[in-house]
Motif scaffolding. Structure first.
Motif, PDB file in Angstrom:
ATOM      1  N   LEU A  81       0.891  -1.160   0.000  1.00 36.61           N
ATOM      2  CA  LEU A  81       0.000   0.000   0.000  1.00 36.61           C
ATOM      3  C   LEU A  81       0.926   1.205   0.000  1.00 36.61           C
ATOM      4  O   LEU A  81       1.616   1.468   0.996  1.00 36.61           O
ATOM      5  CB  LEU A  81      -0.909  -0.005   1.227  1.00 36.61           C
ATOM      6  N   LEU A  82       0.997   1.905  -1.119  1.00 37.54           N
ATOM      7  CA  LEU A  82       1.952   3.010  -1.255  1.00 37.54           C
ATOM      8  C   LEU A  82       1.807   4.031  -0.138  1.00 37.54           C
ATOM      9  O   LEU A  82       2.807   4.559   0.361  1.00 37.54           O
ATOM     10  CB  LEU A  82       1.795   3.676  -2.627  1.00 37.54           C
ATOM     11  N   ASN A  83       0.580   4.298   0.273  1.00 30.51           N
ATOM     12  CA  ASN A  83       0.346   5.289   1.337  1.00 30.51           C
ATOM     13  C   ASN A  83       1.058   4.924   2.633  1.00 30.51           C
ATOM     14  O   ASN A  83       1.331   5.799   3.449  1.00 30.51           O
ATOM     15  CB  ASN A  83      -1.151   5.438   1.602  1.00 30.51           C
ATOM     16  N   ASP A  84       1.356   3.641   2.849  1.00 33.48           N
ATOM     17  CA  ASP A  84       2.037   3.212   4.069  1.00 33.48           C
ATOM     18  C   ASP A  84       3.535   3.506   4.050  1.00 33.48           C
ATOM     19  O   ASP A  84       4.201   3.413   5.075  1.00 33.48           O
ATOM     20  CB  ASP A  84       1.832   1.715   4.305  1.00 33.48           C
ATOM     21  N   ASP A  85       4.091   3.834   2.885  1.00 37.33           N
ATOM     22  CA  ASP A  85       5.522   4.136   2.779  1.00 37.33           C
ATOM     23  C   ASP A  85       5.728   5.597   3.183  1.00 37.33           C
ATOM     24  O   ASP A  85       5.768   6.500   2.347  1.00 37.33           O
ATOM     25  CB  ASP A  85       6.010   3.886   1.350  1.00 37.33           C
ATOM     26  N   SER A  86       5.847   5.819   4.492  1.00 41.04           N
ATOM     27  CA  SER A  86       5.911   7.193   5.020  1.00 41.04           C
ATOM     28  C   SER A  86       7.219   7.894   4.668  1.00 41.04           C
ATOM     29  O   SER A  86       7.310   9.117   4.764  1.00 41.04           O
ATOM     30  CB  SER A  86       5.697   7.195   6.530  1.00 41.04           C
ATOM     31  N   GLU A  87       8.225   7.149   4.233  1.00 44.00           N
ATOM     32  CA  GLU A  87       9.468   7.779   3.788  1.00 44.00           C
ATOM     33  C   GLU A  87       9.254   8.495   2.455  1.00 44.00           C
ATOM     34  O   GLU A  87       9.864   9.524   2.179  1.00 44.00           O
ATOM     35  CB  GLU A  87      10.563   6.721   3.659  1.00 44.00           C
ATOM     36  N   SER A  88       8.351   7.940   1.619  1.00 42.86           N
ATOM     37  CA  SER A  88       8.121   8.490   0.287  1.00 42.86           C
ATOM     38  C   SER A  88       6.857   9.318   0.162  1.00 42.86           C
ATOM     39  O   SER A  88       6.808  10.255  -0.628  1.00 42.86           O
ATOM     40  CB  SER A  88       8.044   7.347  -0.734  1.00 42.86           C
ATOM     41  N   PHE A  89       5.814   8.955   0.910  1.00 41.25           N
ATOM     42  CA  PHE A  89       4.496   9.552   0.707  1.00 41.25           C
ATOM     43  C   PHE A  89       3.877   9.968   2.038  1.00 41.25           C
ATOM     44  O   PHE A  89       4.228   9.429   3.075  1.00 41.25           O
ATOM     45  CB  PHE A  89       3.565   8.547   0.005  1.00 41.25           C
ATOM     46  N   ASN A  90       2.950  10.939   1.966  1.00 43.07           N
ATOM     47  CA  ASN A  90       2.151  11.276   3.142  1.00 43.07           C
ATOM     48  C   ASN A  90       0.812  11.832   2.699  1.00 43.07           C
ATOM     49  O   ASN A  90       0.603  12.101   1.521  1.00 43.07           O
ATOM     50  CB  ASN A  90       2.900  12.220   4.099  1.00 43.07           C
ATOM     51  N   ASP A  91      -0.093  12.001   3.651  1.00 43.67           N
ATOM     52  CA  ASP A  91      -1.443  12.463   3.308  1.00 43.67           C
ATOM     53  C   ASP A  91      -1.680  13.922   3.685  1.00 43.67           C
ATOM     54  O   ASP A  91      -2.822  14.368   3.739  1.00 43.67           O
ATOM     55  CB  ASP A  91      -2.510  11.553   3.937  1.00 43.67           C
ATOM     56  N   LYS A  92      -0.600  14.662   3.920  1.00 46.58           N
ATOM     57  CA  LYS A  92      -0.715  16.086   4.279  1.00 46.58           C
ATOM     58  C   LYS A  92      -0.260  17.016   3.147  1.00 46.58           C
ATOM     59  O   LYS A  92      -0.832  18.064   2.938  1.00 46.58           O
ATOM     60  CB  LYS A  92       0.130  16.382   5.518  1.00 46.58           C
ATOM     61  N   ASP A  93       0.793  16.617   2.433  1.00 43.17           N
ATOM     62  CA  ASP A  93       1.408  17.455   1.399  1.00 43.17           C
ATOM     63  C   ASP A  93       1.050  16.906   0.017  1.00 43.17           C
ATOM     64  O   ASP A  93       1.434  15.782  -0.313  1.00 43.17           O
ATOM     65  CB  ASP A  93       2.925  17.457   1.596  1.00 43.17           C
ATOM     66  N   PRO A  94       0.322  17.662  -0.812  1.00 41.62           N
ATOM     67  CA  PRO A  94      -0.037  17.165  -2.150  1.00 41.62           C
ATOM     68  C   PRO A  94       1.167  16.740  -2.989  1.00 41.62           C
ATOM     69  O   PRO A  94       1.037  15.893  -3.870  1.00 41.62           O
ATOM     70  CB  PRO A  94      -0.757  18.350  -2.794  1.00 41.62           C
ATOM     71  N   ASN A  95       2.338  17.308  -2.706  1.00 39.47           N
ATOM     72  CA  ASN A  95       3.546  16.908  -3.422  1.00 39.47           C
ATOM     73  C   ASN A  95       4.062  15.548  -2.971  1.00 39.47           C
ATOM     74  O   ASN A  95       5.046  15.047  -3.533  1.00 39.47           O
ATOM     75  CB  ASN A  95       4.646  17.958  -3.260  1.00 39.47           C
ATOM     76  N   ARG A  96       3.417  14.968  -1.959  1.00 40.90           N
ATOM     77  CA  ARG A  96       3.814  13.640  -1.467  1.00 40.90           C
ATOM     78  C   ARG A  96       2.638  12.654  -1.471  1.00 40.90           C
ATOM     79  O   ARG A  96       2.754  11.558  -0.956  1.00 40.90           O
ATOM     80  CB  ARG A  96       4.397  13.730  -0.050  1.00 40.90           C
TER      81      ARG A  96
END
Length: 150
Positions: A81-96
């Protein structure tokens, strides 16, 4: 087996260009109301092509080992689940957010991070990422000063 495909080419001043195709299956959701249905958890089989270019080969005669590129990305993202890769992605910054655009850029960043640690220092010049049979993104990092020989 992947079918042979012709990808858009990127202009660069290097003598060598290497392209690695691979795919990975991953789920994601885009945490923005504007994403519509994509706000819901869903999955894709992503098809990627990574283009690396450079002038110098390493001690094995490679620009970079094909297997290294696949290992860096496939082993990290396949069946995740890509969203779980907190090193690469997050749910706060649209650029991530794990959109196709951000995943393509992230693949480039991961590959370049590895390349920066090699003696011959090739450059990841393009990532082509197909999310569906009809939708894909191309990411080309901005060229660094002196990249074009100036």
């Amino acid at each position: 087996m992947m079918l042979q495909q012709i990808y858009p080419s990127v202009n660069h001043p290097y003598a060598y260009e290497l392209n690695k195709d691979f795919h990975f299956a991953a789920a994601h959701f885009v945490p923005a109301d504007e994403a519509g249905k994509c706000r819901q958890l869903h999955g894709h089989t992503y098809y990627a092509n990574v283009t690396v270019a450079g002038d110098e080969l390493d001690t094995a005669g490679f620009l970079v080992n094909f297997a290294v590129i696949k290992r860096l990305i496939h082993d990290r993202f396949d069946h995740s689940l890509l969203n779980d890769d907190s090193e690469s992605f997050n749910d706060k910054d649209p650029n991530r957010f794990p959109t196709t655009e951000v995943v393509a850029r992230t693949i480039c960043e991961i590959v370049q991070g590895h390349l920066d640690g090699t003696a011959n220092r090739p450059q990841c010049v393009q990532v082509y990422l197909r999310e569906t049979p009809t939708s894909y993104c191309i990411y080309r990092p901005k060229r660094k000063a002196g990249f074009d020989g100036s």
